[in-house]
Design a protein around this motif. Structure first.
Motif, PDB file in Angstrom:
ATOM      1  N   ASN A  87       0.831  -1.218   0.000  1.00  0.00           N
ATOM      2  CA  ASN A  87       0.000   0.000   0.000  1.00  0.00           C
ATOM      3  C   ASN A  87       0.861   1.261   0.000  1.00  0.00           C
ATOM      4  O   ASN A  87       0.565   2.242  -0.689  1.00  0.00           O
ATOM      5  N   LEU A  88       1.917   1.234   0.780  1.00  0.00           N
ATOM      6  CA  LEU A  88       2.782   2.416   0.909  1.00  0.00           C
ATOM      7  C   LEU A  88       3.423   2.774  -0.431  1.00  0.00           C
ATOM      8  O   LEU A  88       3.357   3.918  -0.878  1.00  0.00           O
ATOM      9  N   VAL A  89       4.020   1.795  -1.069  1.00  0.00           N
ATOM     10  CA  VAL A  89       4.730   2.115  -2.317  1.00  0.00           C
ATOM     11  C   VAL A  89       3.762   2.381  -3.471  1.00  0.00           C
ATOM     12  O   VAL A  89       4.004   3.249  -4.315  1.00  0.00           O
ATOM     13  N   LEU A  90       2.645   1.648  -3.473  1.00  0.00           N
ATOM     14  CA  LEU A  90       1.662   1.892  -4.536  1.00  0.00           C
ATOM     15  C   LEU A  90       1.067   3.289  -4.405  1.00  0.00           C
ATOM     16  O   LEU A  90       0.865   3.991  -5.399  1.00  0.00           O
ATOM     17  N   TYR A  91       0.838   3.678  -3.165  1.00  0.00           N
ATOM     18  CA  TYR A  91       0.260   5.003  -2.960  1.00  0.00           C
ATOM     19  C   TYR A  91       1.268   6.094  -3.332  1.00  0.00           C
ATOM     20  O   TYR A  91       0.920   7.068  -4.006  1.00  0.00           O
ATOM     21  N   ALA A  92       2.515   5.917  -2.912  1.00  0.00           N
ATOM     22  CA  ALA A  92       3.547   6.905  -3.261  1.00  0.00           C
ATOM     23  C   ALA A  92       3.635   7.046  -4.784  1.00  0.00           C
ATOM     24  O   ALA A  92       3.726   8.162  -5.321  1.00  0.00           O
ATOM     25  N   GLN A  93       3.572   5.908  -5.465  1.00  0.00           N
ATOM     26  CA  GLN A  93       3.667   5.921  -6.932  1.00  0.00           C
ATOM     27  C   GLN A  93       2.468   6.655  -7.561  1.00  0.00           C
ATOM     28  O   GLN A  93       2.627   7.472  -8.473  1.00  0.00           O
ATOM     29  N   ARG A  94       1.277   6.370  -7.034  1.00  0.00           N
ATOM     30  CA  ARG A  94       0.061   7.011  -7.567  1.00  0.00           C
ATOM     31  C   ARG A  94       0.076   8.524  -7.340  1.00  0.00           C
ATOM     32  O   ARG A  94      -0.312   9.314  -8.194  1.00  0.00           O
ATOM     33  N   LEU A  95       0.515   8.903  -6.144  1.00  0.00           N
ATOM     34  CA  LEU A  95       0.542  10.321  -5.806  1.00  0.00           C
ATOM     35  C   LEU A  95       1.562  11.038  -6.697  1.00  0.00           C
ATOM     36  O   LEU A  95       1.317  12.121  -7.221  1.00  0.00           O
ATOM     37  N   CYS A 315      -2.800   4.437   3.758  1.00  0.00           N
ATOM     38  CA  CYS A 315      -2.473   4.347   2.325  1.00  0.00           C
ATOM     39  C   CYS A 315      -3.625   3.738   1.532  1.00  0.00           C
ATOM     40  O   CYS A 315      -3.902   4.161   0.399  1.00  0.00           O
ATOM     41  N   ALA A 316      -4.328   2.770   2.127  1.00  0.00           N
ATOM     42  CA  ALA A 316      -5.489   2.185   1.444  1.00  0.00           C
ATOM     43  C   ALA A 316      -6.553   3.267   1.229  1.00  0.00           C
ATOM     44  O   ALA A 316      -7.167   3.362   0.161  1.00  0.00           O
ATOM     45  N   ILE A 317      -6.725   4.085   2.248  1.00  0.00           N
ATOM     46  CA  ILE A 317      -7.709   5.164   2.150  1.00  0.00           C
ATOM     47  C   ILE A 317      -7.275   6.195   1.106  1.00  0.00           C
ATOM     48  O   ILE A 317      -8.073   6.630   0.265  1.00  0.00           O
ATOM     49  N   GLY A 318      -5.998   6.557   1.147  1.00  0.00           N
ATOM     50  CA  GLY A 318      -5.476   7.520   0.172  1.00  0.00           C
ATOM     51  C   GLY A 318      -5.663   7.020  -1.260  1.00  0.00           C
ATOM     52  O   GLY A 318      -6.057   7.783  -2.157  1.00  0.00           O
ATOM     53  N   ALA A 320      -7.947   4.902  -2.265  1.00  0.00           N
ATOM     54  CA  ALA A 320      -9.390   4.920  -2.586  1.00  0.00           C
ATOM     55  C   ALA A 320      -9.836   6.331  -2.954  1.00  0.00           C
ATOM     56  O   ALA A 320     -10.640   6.517  -3.878  1.00  0.00           O
ATOM     57  N   VAL A 321      -9.299   7.337  -2.252  1.00  0.00           N
ATOM     58  CA  VAL A 321      -9.669   8.726  -2.560  1.00  0.00           C
ATOM     59  C   VAL A 321      -9.247   9.066  -3.996  1.00  0.00           C
ATOM     60  O   VAL A 321     -10.032   9.627  -4.779  1.00  0.00           O
ATOM     61  N   LEU A 322      -8.018   8.707  -4.350  1.00  0.00           N
ATOM     62  CA  LEU A 322      -7.561   8.981  -5.727  1.00  0.00           C
ATOM     63  C   LEU A 322      -8.438   8.246  -6.743  1.00  0.00           C
ATOM     64  O   LEU A 322      -8.788   8.791  -7.794  1.00  0.00           O
ATOM     65  N   ASP A 323      -8.785   6.999  -6.418  1.00  0.00           N
ATOM     66  CA  ASP A 323      -9.659   6.231  -7.324  1.00  0.00           C
ATOM     67  C   ASP A 323     -10.986   6.942  -7.545  1.00  0.00           C
ATOM     68  O   ASP A 323     -11.459   7.057  -8.672  1.00  0.00           O
ATOM     69  N   VAL A 324     -11.582   7.424  -6.445  1.00  0.00           N
ATOM     70  CA  VAL A 324     -12.909   8.052  -6.569  1.00  0.00           C
ATOM     71  C   VAL A 324     -12.818   9.361  -7.356  1.00  0.00           C
ATOM     72  O   VAL A 324     -13.675   9.648  -8.193  1.00  0.00           O
ATOM     73  N   ILE A 325     -11.759  10.133  -7.100  1.00  0.00           N
ATOM     74  CA  ILE A 325     -11.602  11.396  -7.845  1.00  0.00           C
ATOM     75  C   ILE A 325     -11.616  11.102  -9.344  1.00  0.00           C
ATOM     76  O   ILE A 325     -12.279  11.788 -10.128  1.00  0.00           O
ATOM     77  N   GLY A 326     -10.895  10.039  -9.728  1.00  0.00           N
ATOM     78  CA  GLY A 326     -10.839   9.671 -11.144  1.00  0.00           C
ATOM     79  C   GLY A 326     -12.148   9.082 -11.640  1.00  0.00           C
ATOM     80  O   GLY A 326     -12.720   9.540 -12.635  1.00  0.00           O
ATOM     81  N   LYS A 327     -12.632   8.085 -10.920  1.00  0.00           N
ATOM     82  CA  LYS A 327     -13.819   7.330 -11.354  1.00  0.00           C
ATOM     83  C   LYS A 327     -15.043   8.236 -11.500  1.00  0.00           C
ATOM     84  O   LYS A 327     -15.837   8.084 -12.416  1.00  0.00           O
ATOM     85  N   GLU A 328     -15.189   9.189 -10.577  1.00  0.00           N
ATOM     86  CA  GLU A 328     -16.377  10.057 -10.602  1.00  0.00           C
ATOM     87  C   GLU A 328     -16.093  11.401 -11.289  1.00  0.00           C
ATOM     88  O   GLU A 328     -16.913  12.307 -11.230  1.00  0.00           O
ATOM     89  N   ASP A 329     -14.942  11.489 -11.911  1.00  0.00           N
ATOM     90  CA  ASP A 329     -14.536  12.721 -12.602  1.00  0.00           C
ATOM     91  C   ASP A 329     -14.811  13.965 -11.750  1.00  0.00           C
ATOM     92  O   ASP A 329     -15.435  14.932 -12.200  1.00  0.00           O
ATOM     93  N   LEU A 330     -14.331  13.938 -10.525  1.00  0.00           N
ATOM     94  CA  LEU A 330     -14.623  15.045  -9.614  1.00  0.00           C
ATOM     95  C   LEU A 330     -13.877  16.319 -10.010  1.00  0.00           C
ATOM     96  O   LEU A 330     -14.336  17.425  -9.725  1.00  0.00           O
ATOM     97  N   GLN A 331     -12.745  16.126 -10.678  1.00  0.00           N
ATOM     98  CA  GLN A 331     -12.034  17.309 -11.165  1.00  0.00           C
ATOM     99  C   GLN A 331     -12.877  18.007 -12.246  1.00  0.00           C
ATOM    100  O   GLN A 331     -13.019  19.235 -12.239  1.00  0.00           O
TER     101      GLN A 331
END
Ligand code: PMP
Length: 491
Positions: A87-95, A315-318, A320-331
């Motif tokens: 979770n830690l490294v995947l999240y760092a990579q995503r961020l 990191c799991a929560i972080g 999920a937040v990035l996933d939702v921003i993308g999935k729901e096109d919140l930007q």
């Protein structure tokens, strides 16, 4: 029901056992919230409030994907970052993928304050310098190192000589306004002057720290090119630039994921700090910097360990937040709904002279109230009145800025066009009925409080002669500011 105690008992216990420095919203008639979903909060009677202020609940209060990600990971493992965990490294990579390539190293911490405190340490270590330049009206956190550089909380810094603050790059009310030929250069030159003055005293600049858009400072949008020029001055002096994205990051500005990117691709800070929306309410935060800054910190020989930072649940929560921003096109939603809300507020500005300025980007919008559009006299008490009346209409909004006269919109990113229309429709009659007219002479006592973003506040009491009938509005310093200048001077 989610209510465990009668409201009066909750209030009683809070007064008795909870530190009084944390100010309650609407202190004359506080709201007890027992649950929330999306952009709505519900009180103990099931009354729904439209939430226009909770930027922490970024993807919506209690978003099921985020809740599930946190609960599942909590049921599997939660431990510190000394163990390897995906979770830690995947999240760092995503961020990292949301940032310019140079910003590649993450430090996970637990609050905006911790992130900014670490940012200052990184900067001082990297540069070998000590001085930090901040902006007027800035707020960067509640720990000692940041209170020292947060004029917002002090109104006057303890040692302004050592901690200079540059003028807020506010083209509406600041020293260089929209009619100035080059406000970006002029404001950046003020930073250069502070650097020169520090040098004359034999001091050296470690960092310039600023929010990419000032929030507590009054929803200020700096002129294009400001940060590029500031960065040039600061780097020439051997310092680094820290962008505080604690309030404004994660796509809130719509067109970009990070608010510093509004300035153009040619501006890249040396350090970026994140918080609030990063975990949608779960306490987590992050500092991202360059490999050079990180390497210098490691080479200092001092180990950095943070018990909770970067734990698998956060990191799991972080993620999920990035996933939702993308999935729901919140930007994209921030672009569309933010524009719609801005248009509606602009229309209200044409109708109501009390509105002096509407500004912002995406779902980060400020409405500055003034008594007079030429003198720009802040309509401070009026702003409090508006906020209070909107609360009666079940809309939660706050007023901020150095004069507490800027209505501050930073709702959950799932805000809809209909929500924007509801706010505008409710605001219209409130603005019509707001102004100096309802106030009549009266001697009273004023508990003076400076309204602050997330609860922290200074509190002092002053006696004042002022004029007011709208008593529930007396919850803030502005009332004294406007009606009792002598009291203000004494305080
Ligand atoms: N930076 C900014 C711009 C903030 O608004 C805040 C909180 N209001 C902080 C830092 C501090 O964050 P925290 O309260 O999570 O420590």
């Amino acid at each position: 029901s989610a209510e465990k105690l009668d409201k009066s008992k909750t209030l009683f216990l809070r007064k008795k056992h909870v530190g009084p420095s944390c100010k309650i919203f609407f202190s004359q008639d506080p709201i007890k919230i027992v649950k929330a979903k999306g952009q709505y909060m519900y009180d103990e009677n099931g009354q729904r409030y439209l939430d226009c202020i909770n930027n922490v609940a970024h993807v919506g209060h209690c978003h099921p994907d985020v809740v599930q990600a946190g609960a599942e990971q909590m049921g599997t493992l939660n431990t510190n970052a000394r163990f390897l965990h995906d979770n830690l490294v995947l999240y760092a990579q995503r961020l990292q993928a949301t940032l310019p390539p140079a910003l590649s190293v993450c430090y996970f911490v637990n609050s905006g304050s911790e992130a900014n405190d670490l940012a200052l340490r990184l900067a001082r270590n990297f540069t070998g310098h000590d001085d930090i330049i901040t902006l007027e009206n800035a707020y960067h956190g509640h720990v000692s190192s940041l209170i020292d550089i947060s004029p917002y909380k002090h109104h006057q810094l303890p040692d302004a000589e050592l901690r200079p603050s540059a003028p807020s790059p506010d083209v509406y009310r600041g020293r260089y306004r929209a009619d100035h030929p080059d406000p970006a250069a002029a404001y950046a030159d003020d930073v250069r002057e502070l650097i020169d003055r520090a040098h004359e005293k034999g001091r050296k600049i470690a960092a310039f720290i600023a929010e990419s858009l000032q929030s507590c400072g009054g929803q200020v949008v700096p002129p294009a090119g400001y940060f590029q020029q500031v960065a040039a001055h600061v780097r020439r002096a051997g310092g680094v630039v820290i962008a505080d994205e604690v309030q404004v990051g994660f796509g809130r500005v719509g067109s970009h994921f990070w608010a510093f990117q509004l300035q153009g691709a040619d501006f890249v800070p040396d350090i970026v700090t994140m918080g609030k929306p990063i975990g949608n309410g779960h306490p987590m935060s992050c500092v991202v910097t360059t490999a050079e800054v990180a390497q210098a910190f490691a080479s200092s020989g001092m180990e950095y360990f943070n018990t909770f930072g970067g734990n698998p649940v956060s990191c799991a929560i972080g993620l999920a937040v990035l996933d939702v921003i993308g999935k729901e096109d919140l930007q994209g939603n921030a672009v569309r709904v933010g524009q719609h809300l801005s248009d509606l507020l602009e229309a209200l500005k044409r109708k109501h002279p009390l509105i002096g300025d509407v500004r912002g980007r995406g779902l980060f919008i400020g409405v500055e109230l003034v008594k007079d559009r030429l003198t720009l006299t802040p309509a401070t008490a009026e702003a409090q009145e508006v906020i209070y009346k909107l609360k009666e209409e079940k809309i939660l909004l706050s007023a901020d800025g150095p004069h507490r006269n800027v209505l501050k919109f930073k709702p959950p990113m799932c805000f809809t066009p209909e929500d924007a229309e509801l706010v505008a429709a409710k605001l219209d009659p409130v603005l019509t009925g707001t102004g100096p007219a309802p106030f009549t002479a009266r001697r009273s006592e004023c508990r003076e409080r400076s309204q602050q973003e997330d609860g922290e506040h200074l509190r002092r009491t002053c006696s004042a002669t002022f004029t007011l009938t709208f008593l529930p509005v007396i919850w803030d310093k502005p009332v004294c500011r406007v009606f009792a200048p002598e009291a203000e001077r004494r305080a």
